[in-house]
Design a protein around this motif. Structure first.
Motif, short mmCIF file in Angstrom:
data_model
loop_
_atom_site.label_atom_id
_atom_site.label_comp_id
_atom_site.label_asym_id
_atom_site.label_seq_id
_atom_site.Cartn_x
_atom_site.Cartn_y
_atom_site.Cartn_z
N VAL A 129 0.84 -1.20 0.00
CA VAL A 129 0.00 0.00 0.00
C VAL A 129 0.87 1.25 0.00
O VAL A 129 0.63 2.21 -0.75
N ALA A 130 1.91 1.26 0.85
CA ALA A 130 2.79 2.42 0.92
C ALA A 130 3.50 2.66 -0.40
O ALA A 130 3.63 3.81 -0.84
N ASP A 131 3.93 1.60 -1.07
CA ASP A 131 4.61 1.73 -2.36
C ASP A 131 3.70 2.45 -3.36
O ASP A 131 4.12 3.38 -4.05
N ARG A 132 2.47 2.03 -3.42
CA ARG A 132 1.52 2.64 -4.37
C ARG A 132 1.25 4.10 -4.02
O ARG A 132 1.30 4.97 -4.90
N LEU A 133 0.97 4.37 -2.76
CA LEU A 133 0.62 5.73 -2.36
C LEU A 133 1.82 6.67 -2.42
O LEU A 133 1.70 7.81 -2.90
N ASN B 28 2.55 7.34 -6.22
CA ASN B 28 1.50 8.03 -6.96
C ASN B 28 1.18 9.41 -6.41
O ASN B 28 0.82 10.32 -7.18
N GLU B 29 1.33 9.58 -5.10
CA GLU B 29 0.85 10.82 -4.48
C GLU B 29 1.94 11.63 -3.79
O GLU B 29 1.71 12.79 -3.44
N GLY B 30 3.10 11.06 -3.57
CA GLY B 30 4.18 11.76 -2.88
C GLY B 30 4.31 11.29 -1.44
O GLY B 30 3.31 11.07 -0.76
N ILE B 31 5.54 11.15 -1.00
CA ILE B 31 5.81 10.58 0.31
C ILE B 31 5.24 11.44 1.43
O ILE B 31 4.59 10.94 2.36
N HIS B 32 5.47 12.75 1.37
CA HIS B 32 5.07 13.61 2.48
C HIS B 32 3.56 13.86 2.53
O HIS B 32 3.05 14.30 3.56
N THR B 33 2.87 13.60 1.43
CA THR B 33 1.42 13.85 1.43
C THR B 33 0.62 12.68 1.98
O THR B 33 -0.58 12.81 2.22
N ARG C 216 8.60 0.68 12.78
CA ARG C 216 8.55 1.47 14.01
C ARG C 216 8.30 2.95 13.76
O ARG C 216 7.98 3.69 14.68
N SER C 217 8.46 3.38 12.51
CA SER C 217 8.21 4.78 12.17
C SER C 217 7.91 4.87 10.68
O SER C 217 8.20 3.94 9.91
N LYS C 218 7.38 6.00 10.28
CA LYS C 218 7.13 6.22 8.85
C LYS C 218 8.44 6.25 8.08
O LYS C 218 8.52 5.74 6.96
N ASP C 219 9.48 6.84 8.68
CA ASP C 219 10.77 6.90 7.99
C ASP C 219 11.30 5.51 7.66
O ASP C 219 11.85 5.28 6.56
N LEU C 220 11.15 4.56 8.58
CA LEU C 220 11.61 3.19 8.30
C LEU C 220 10.80 2.56 7.19
O LEU C 220 11.32 1.78 6.38
N LEU C 221 9.52 2.89 7.12
CA LEU C 221 8.70 2.38 6.02
C LEU C 221 9.14 2.99 4.70
O LEU C 221 9.19 2.29 3.67
N ILE C 222 9.49 4.26 4.71
CA ILE C 222 9.96 4.91 3.48
C ILE C 222 11.26 4.27 3.01
O ILE C 222 11.46 4.05 1.81
N PRO D 180 18.21 8.76 6.68
CA PRO D 180 18.20 7.37 6.22
C PRO D 180 17.57 7.17 4.84
O PRO D 180 18.00 6.30 4.08
N VAL D 181 16.56 7.97 4.50
CA VAL D 181 15.94 7.84 3.18
C VAL D 181 16.92 8.27 2.09
O VAL D 181 17.08 7.59 1.07
#
Length: 204
Positions: A21-25, A28-33, A55-61, A124-125
Motif C-alpha cells: 500500500v505504501a509503495d503505491r501511495l 502516486n501521491e508523494g511521500i510527504h502527502t 517502528r516509524s514512517k521513515d523506516l517504512l519509506i 536514512p531515506v
C-alpha cells in the motif's frame, strides 16, 4: 553433528500488505502527502500491527526505496540477460528506461522523487537513495569499461545525467521525445568508443 541451515522466515502478510500500500501511495501521491493513518486504513491493519513491523514512517519509506531498488535490479538484470556486447547492453538499458517512462501511471524516477523530499543528505531515506545510485553508477562504470571508451569517467557522468534527464523529462514532458534523446546520447557514446579505437590505430 553439523547444524543444518535454517531458512529465513518469510515476511508476515501484514508487513507485505503495508509495504504494498505504501509503495503505491508514496509513488502516486508523494511521500510527504501520505500519512501513516491512511496507510493503516488502506492496508486494513491496526496501528499496533503497523508499528510492530515498521517502528516509524521513515523506516517504512526506507523499505519502500529498498523495494524499488530490488525491482530496478530485477528489471535491469532481465534487460541485459544473455547480452555480452557492451554496446548492446547500453542500448538495452536505454530501451528499458523508455519502456518504463511510457507506461501508464509513470510519475518520474522514484529515487529522484524520494531524494527531493528529504533535504538532509544524512537522512536514512537519502542514504537509501544514495546506495541505489551508487549501485547503478557502478553498473554503468562496468559497461563503459567493457566498451573501451576513451574517456570513461566523462562517459559515465554523461550517461547518469542522460538517464536522470530522460526520466525527469518523461514525467513533465513528452516521454517518447525524452527516450529518443536518451537513445541518441547512448549512440553518441558508443560512436565515441569506435572513434577512439580508430585514433589509437592511426597513432600506432
Amino acid at each position: 553433528m553439523i547444524p543444518t541451515a535454517v531458512a529465513p522466515r518469510p515476511p508476515a502478510p501484514a508487513k507485505l500488505k503495508i509495504l504494498e500500500v505504501a509503495d503505491r501511495l508514496f509513488y502516486n501521491e508523494g511521500i510527504h502527502t501520505v500519512g501513516v493513518d491512511r496507510i493503516i486504513n488502506e492496508a486494513h491493519v491496526t496501528k499496533a500491527t503497523f508499528y510492530k513491523h515498521y517502528r516509524s514512517k521513515d523506516l517504512l519509506i526506507v523499505a519502500y526505496v529498498e523495494g524499488r531498488h530490488l525491482r530496478a535490479k530485477y528489471l535491469i538484470d532481465e534487460a541485459r540477460a544473455n547480452l555480452t556486447d557492451p554496446a548492446a547492453v547500453m542500448r538495452a538499458l536505454a530501451t528499458l528506461i523508455g519502456q518504463i517512462a511510457t507506461r501508464p501511471g509513470f510519475h518520474g524516477c522514484p529515487f529522484i522523487n524520494a531524494a527531493a523530499q528529504f533535504s538532509d543528505a544524512a537522512h536514512p531515506v537519502r542514504q537509501a537513495v544514495s546506495r541505489h545510485r551508487a549501485w547503478e553508477r557502478a553498473l554503468i562504470v562496468d559497461v563503459v569499461a567493457e566498451l573501451g571508451h576513451p574517456a570513461p569517467e566523462d562517459a559515465v557522468d554523461d550517461l547518469v545525467l542522460f538517464r536522470d534527464g530522460a526520466l525527469s523529462g518523461s514525467n513533465v514532458g513528452d516521454p517518447e521525445r525524452a527516450y529518443r534523446a536518451l537513445a541518441r546520447a547512448v549512440e553518441r557514446i558508443i560512436a565515441e568508443r569506435s572513434a577512439g579505437a580508430g585514433e589509437q590505430l592511426l597513432s600506432a
